[in-house]
Design a protein around this motif. Structure first.
Motif, PDB file in Angstrom:
ATOM      1  N   ASN A  75     -18.526 -61.937 -18.883  1.00  0.00           N
ATOM      2  CA  ASN A  75     -19.502 -60.935 -19.309  1.00  0.00           C
ATOM      3  C   ASN A  75     -18.895 -59.783 -20.095  1.00  0.00           C
ATOM      4  O   ASN A  75     -19.594 -58.826 -20.409  1.00  0.00           O
ATOM      5  CB  ASN A  75     -20.317 -60.405 -18.116  1.00  0.00           C
ATOM      6  CG  ASN A  75     -19.455 -59.991 -16.961  1.00  0.00           C
ATOM      7  OD1 ASN A  75     -18.246 -59.930 -17.081  1.00  0.00           O
ATOM      8  ND2 ASN A  75     -20.074 -59.718 -15.829  1.00  0.00           N
ATOM      9  N   GLN A  76     -17.615 -59.853 -20.429  1.00  0.00           N
ATOM     10  CA  GLN A  76     -16.963 -58.867 -21.303  1.00  0.00           C
ATOM     11  C   GLN A  76     -16.127 -59.637 -22.320  1.00  0.00           C
ATOM     12  O   GLN A  76     -15.466 -60.607 -21.971  1.00  0.00           O
ATOM     13  CB  GLN A  76     -16.055 -57.916 -20.514  1.00  0.00           C
ATOM     14  CG  GLN A  76     -16.758 -57.068 -19.489  1.00  0.00           C
ATOM     15  CD  GLN A  76     -17.790 -56.147 -20.111  1.00  0.00           C
ATOM     16  OE1 GLN A  76     -17.700 -55.784 -21.274  1.00  0.00           O
ATOM     17  NE2 GLN A  76     -18.787 -55.779 -19.345  1.00  0.00           N
ATOM     18  N   LEU A  77     -16.149 -59.185 -23.552  1.00  0.00           N
ATOM     19  CA  LEU A  77     -15.364 -59.842 -24.597  1.00  0.00           C
ATOM     20  C   LEU A  77     -13.886 -59.560 -24.376  1.00  0.00           C
ATOM     21  O   LEU A  77     -13.463 -58.403 -24.386  1.00  0.00           O
ATOM     22  CB  LEU A  77     -15.806 -59.326 -25.968  1.00  0.00           C
ATOM     23  CG  LEU A  77     -15.158 -59.980 -27.185  1.00  0.00           C
ATOM     24  CD1 LEU A  77     -15.524 -61.457 -27.234  1.00  0.00           C
ATOM     25  CD2 LEU A  77     -15.611 -59.279 -28.442  1.00  0.00           C
ATOM     26  N   PRO A  78     -13.057 -60.598 -24.173  1.00  0.00           N
ATOM     27  CA  PRO A  78     -11.629 -60.358 -23.965  1.00  0.00           C
ATOM     28  C   PRO A  78     -10.919 -60.005 -25.279  1.00  0.00           C
ATOM     29  O   PRO A  78     -11.345 -60.409 -26.354  1.00  0.00           O
ATOM     30  CB  PRO A  78     -11.108 -61.666 -23.406  1.00  0.00           C
ATOM     31  CG  PRO A  78     -12.118 -62.699 -23.723  1.00  0.00           C
ATOM     32  CD  PRO A  78     -13.409 -62.002 -24.001  1.00  0.00           C
ATOM     33  N   VAL A  79      -9.832 -59.256 -25.160  1.00  0.00           N
ATOM     34  CA  VAL A  79      -8.932 -58.987 -26.279  1.00  0.00           C
ATOM     35  C   VAL A  79      -7.733 -59.893 -26.068  1.00  0.00           C
ATOM     36  O   VAL A  79      -7.098 -59.843 -25.012  1.00  0.00           O
ATOM     37  CB  VAL A  79      -8.502 -57.500 -26.304  1.00  0.00           C
ATOM     38  CG1 VAL A  79      -7.500 -57.252 -27.412  1.00  0.00           C
ATOM     39  CG2 VAL A  79      -9.715 -56.590 -26.445  1.00  0.00           C
ATOM     40  N   GLU A  80      -7.418 -60.729 -27.061  1.00  0.00           N
ATOM     41  CA  GLU A  80      -6.346 -61.703 -26.914  1.00  0.00           C
ATOM     42  C   GLU A  80      -5.393 -61.601 -28.102  1.00  0.00           C
ATOM     43  O   GLU A  80      -5.808 -61.295 -29.211  1.00  0.00           O
ATOM     44  CB  GLU A  80      -6.912 -63.122 -26.832  1.00  0.00           C
ATOM     45  CG  GLU A  80      -7.845 -63.319 -25.658  1.00  0.00           C
ATOM     46  CD  GLU A  80      -8.489 -64.679 -25.613  1.00  0.00           C
ATOM     47  OE1 GLU A  80      -8.526 -65.261 -24.515  1.00  0.00           O
ATOM     48  OE2 GLU A  80      -8.953 -65.166 -26.662  1.00  0.00           O
ATOM     49  N   ASP A  81      -4.106 -61.884 -27.839  1.00  0.00           N
ATOM     50  CA  ASP A  81      -3.122 -61.841 -28.912  1.00  0.00           C
ATOM     51  C   ASP A  81      -1.881 -62.606 -28.500  1.00  0.00           C
ATOM     52  O   ASP A  81      -1.599 -62.754 -27.312  1.00  0.00           O
ATOM     53  CB  ASP A  81      -2.741 -60.390 -29.241  1.00  0.00           C
ATOM     54  CG  ASP A  81      -1.912 -60.269 -30.508  1.00  0.00           C
ATOM     55  OD1 ASP A  81      -2.269 -60.912 -31.515  1.00  0.00           O
ATOM     56  OD2 ASP A  81      -0.934 -59.521 -30.506  1.00  0.00           O
TER      57      ASP A  81
END
Length: 112
Positions: A75-81
């Protein structure tokens, strides 16, 4: 697969850096990170960086979270890198309001 979770009340017009002093603040090896966070009210902005890459530039943190309840990537947009060895991982939260707001989050570090 190291991870760190946090829930922190941020006083009015102050900042918070959850990764400061974390064992993996400086990436020991290449890998990938996933960050999911939210706040219990509107008014918190976040800047997220990995080495010289800015992953999120001073943007609002999604509100609607509950104190001490960790957010989910459902339910939350993840930040990925992808991160390189030696990269400094940094999250800077800024409370832009006149009252305290709680942020909740988690970071997962996957070694390559």
């Amino acid at each position: 697969m190291p991870n760190l979770t946090w829930t922190q009340s941020i006083a009015a017009n102050t900042t918070y850096e959850p990764l400061g002093g974390w064992q993996y603040e400086y990436s020991p090896t290449p890998g990938s990170i996933t960050i999911v966070h939210d706040a219990d009210d509107a008014g918190v902005v976040a800047t997220i960086s990995s080495g010289s890459d800015t992953l999120q530039e001073r943007s609002p943190v999604s509100s609607g979270g509950s104190p001490s309840t960790l957010p989910s990537s459902l339910n939350q947009l993840p930040v990925e890198d992808m991160v390189a060895a030696g990269d400094r991982l940094k999250i800077l939260y800024e409370n832009t309001t006149g009252g305290a707001i709680t942020v909740n989050g988690t970071i997962i570090f996957n070694f390559a």
